[in-house]
Scaffold this motif. Structure first.
Motif, mmCIF file in Angstrom:
data_model
loop_
_atom_site.group_PDB
_atom_site.id
_atom_site.type_symbol
_atom_site.label_atom_id
_atom_site.label_comp_id
_atom_site.label_asym_id
_atom_site.label_seq_id
_atom_site.Cartn_x
_atom_site.Cartn_y
_atom_site.Cartn_z
ATOM 1 N N SER A 106 5.818 3.178 -9.150
ATOM 2 C CA SER A 106 4.625 3.991 -8.900
ATOM 3 C C SER A 106 4.911 5.444 -9.256
ATOM 4 O O SER A 106 4.636 5.869 -10.366
ATOM 5 C CB SER A 106 4.153 3.851 -7.449
ATOM 6 O OG SER A 106 5.130 4.346 -6.552
ATOM 7 N N ASN A 107 5.505 6.200 -8.350
ATOM 8 C CA ASN A 107 5.766 7.615 -8.636
ATOM 9 C C ASN A 107 7.200 8.009 -8.306
ATOM 10 O O ASN A 107 7.475 9.156 -7.997
ATOM 11 C CB ASN A 107 4.780 8.510 -7.872
ATOM 12 C CG ASN A 107 4.906 8.371 -6.369
ATOM 13 O OD1 ASN A 107 5.461 7.406 -5.868
ATOM 14 N ND2 ASN A 107 4.372 9.331 -5.646
ATOM 15 N N SER A 125 8.527 1.119 -5.445
ATOM 16 C CA SER A 125 8.455 2.581 -5.386
ATOM 17 C C SER A 125 8.783 3.213 -6.732
ATOM 18 O O SER A 125 8.179 4.198 -7.135
ATOM 19 C CB SER A 125 9.410 3.115 -4.324
ATOM 20 O OG SER A 125 8.989 2.719 -3.049
ATOM 21 N N ALA A 161 0.826 -1.207 0.000
ATOM 22 C CA ALA A 161 0.000 0.000 0.000
ATOM 23 C C ALA A 161 0.865 1.265 0.000
ATOM 24 O O ALA A 161 0.588 2.212 -0.735
ATOM 25 C CB ALA A 161 -0.929 -0.005 1.207
ATOM 26 N N LEU A 162 1.924 1.271 0.813
ATOM 27 C CA LEU A 162 2.780 2.457 0.899
ATOM 28 C C LEU A 162 3.584 2.687 -0.376
ATOM 29 O O LEU A 162 3.716 3.816 -0.842
ATOM 30 C CB LEU A 162 3.735 2.339 2.087
ATOM 31 C CG LEU A 162 3.113 2.430 3.468
ATOM 32 C CD1 LEU A 162 4.155 2.129 4.534
ATOM 33 C CD2 LEU A 162 2.501 3.800 3.697
ATOM 34 N N THR A 163 4.144 1.630 -0.937
ATOM 35 C CA THR A 163 4.991 1.804 -2.113
ATOM 36 C C THR A 163 4.199 2.151 -3.362
ATOM 37 O O THR A 163 4.728 2.797 -4.264
ATOM 38 C CB THR A 163 5.845 0.547 -2.387
ATOM 39 O OG1 THR A 163 4.997 -0.587 -2.536
ATOM 40 C CG2 THR A 163 6.844 0.305 -1.270
ATOM 41 N N SER A 164 2.938 1.769 -3.421
ATOM 42 C CA SER A 164 2.158 2.038 -4.630
ATOM 43 C C SER A 164 1.284 3.289 -4.531
ATOM 44 O O SER A 164 0.752 3.742 -5.546
ATOM 45 C CB SER A 164 1.282 0.830 -4.976
ATOM 46 O OG SER A 164 0.324 0.616 -3.962
ATOM 47 N N HIS A 165 1.123 3.861 -3.351
ATOM 48 C CA HIS A 165 0.232 5.019 -3.194
ATOM 49 C C HIS A 165 0.832 6.257 -3.864
ATOM 50 O O HIS A 165 1.966 6.637 -3.589
ATOM 51 C CB HIS A 165 -0.020 5.300 -1.715
ATOM 52 C CG HIS A 165 -1.217 6.156 -1.503
ATOM 53 N ND1 HIS A 165 -1.236 7.499 -1.788
ATOM 54 C CD2 HIS A 165 -2.445 5.846 -1.053
ATOM 55 C CE1 HIS A 165 -2.418 7.991 -1.512
ATOM 56 N NE2 HIS A 165 -3.176 7.010 -1.058
ATOM 57 N N PRO A 166 0.081 6.921 -4.731
ATOM 58 C CA PRO A 166 0.627 8.055 -5.495
ATOM 59 C C PRO A 166 0.878 9.319 -4.663
ATOM 60 O O PRO A 166 1.660 10.171 -5.068
ATOM 61 C CB PRO A 166 -0.432 8.318 -6.568
ATOM 62 C CG PRO A 166 -1.693 7.779 -5.989
ATOM 63 C CD PRO A 166 -1.280 6.604 -5.137
ATOM 64 N N LEU A 167 0.245 9.465 -3.505
ATOM 65 C CA LEU A 167 0.432 10.670 -2.701
ATOM 66 C C LEU A 167 1.588 10.555 -1.706
ATOM 67 O O LEU A 167 1.973 11.544 -1.102
ATOM 68 C CB LEU A 167 -0.857 11.022 -1.958
ATOM 69 C CG LEU A 167 -2.037 11.399 -2.854
ATOM 70 C CD1 LEU A 167 -3.270 11.703 -2.013
ATOM 71 C CD2 LEU A 167 -1.686 12.581 -3.742
ATOM 72 N N ILE A 168 2.136 9.366 -1.538
ATOM 73 C CA ILE A 168 3.295 9.186 -0.663
ATOM 74 C C ILE A 168 4.542 9.422 -1.507
ATOM 75 O O ILE A 168 4.749 8.774 -2.530
ATOM 76 C CB ILE A 168 3.300 7.784 -0.027
ATOM 77 C CG1 ILE A 168 2.098 7.657 0.907
ATOM 78 C CG2 ILE A 168 4.608 7.532 0.709
ATOM 79 C CD1 ILE A 168 1.912 6.298 1.494
ATOM 80 N N LYS A 220 9.271 7.456 -5.706
ATOM 81 C CA LYS A 220 9.424 8.021 -4.369
ATOM 82 C C LYS A 220 10.889 8.139 -3.971
ATOM 83 O O LYS A 220 11.727 7.386 -4.439
ATOM 84 C CB LYS A 220 8.755 7.107 -3.345
ATOM 85 C CG LYS A 220 7.274 6.989 -3.476
ATOM 86 C CD LYS A 220 6.778 5.805 -2.650
ATOM 87 C CE LYS A 220 5.301 5.601 -2.755
ATOM 88 N NZ LYS A 220 4.668 5.846 -4.011
#
Length: 86
Positions: free
Chosen positions: A68-69, A65, A39-46, A71
């Motif tokens: 996704s975006n 990470s 959940a943390l590695t794929s979330h776009p706002l993190i 990070k």
């Protein structure tokens, strides 16, 4: 923190949450590593993650990470007694 004994970590962060830090500046997320990690590695706002643990999991975090975006990731890997990271 450990999914088996999360309370010590929650107690450590409690004074930070009562200080002058803005809400959300210090967060402890409890749960099973695989579920929370995905959940943390794929979330776009993190946009920033810090992890202390094994080389195997560190590699998985970097890979997920970057997919996704891209990070910013800080890792402390491999040793039994990490002294900290920034």
């Amino acid at each position: 923190p450990s999914e088996i004994a999360p309370l010590p970590s929650l107690r450590i962060v409690d004074p930070h949450n009562r200080s002058s830090l803005p809400p959300g500046a210090v967060n402890i997320i409890n749960g099973y590593g695989t579920t929370i990690g995905q959940a943390l590695t794929s979330h776009p706002l993190i946009t920033k993650l810090a992890f202390t643990g094994s080389m195997l999991v560190g590699r998985k975090i970097l890979k997920a990470s970057s997919e996704s975006n891209s990070k910013v990731v800080t890792l402390e890997l491999g040793e039994k007694g990490p002294t900290g990271f920034r």
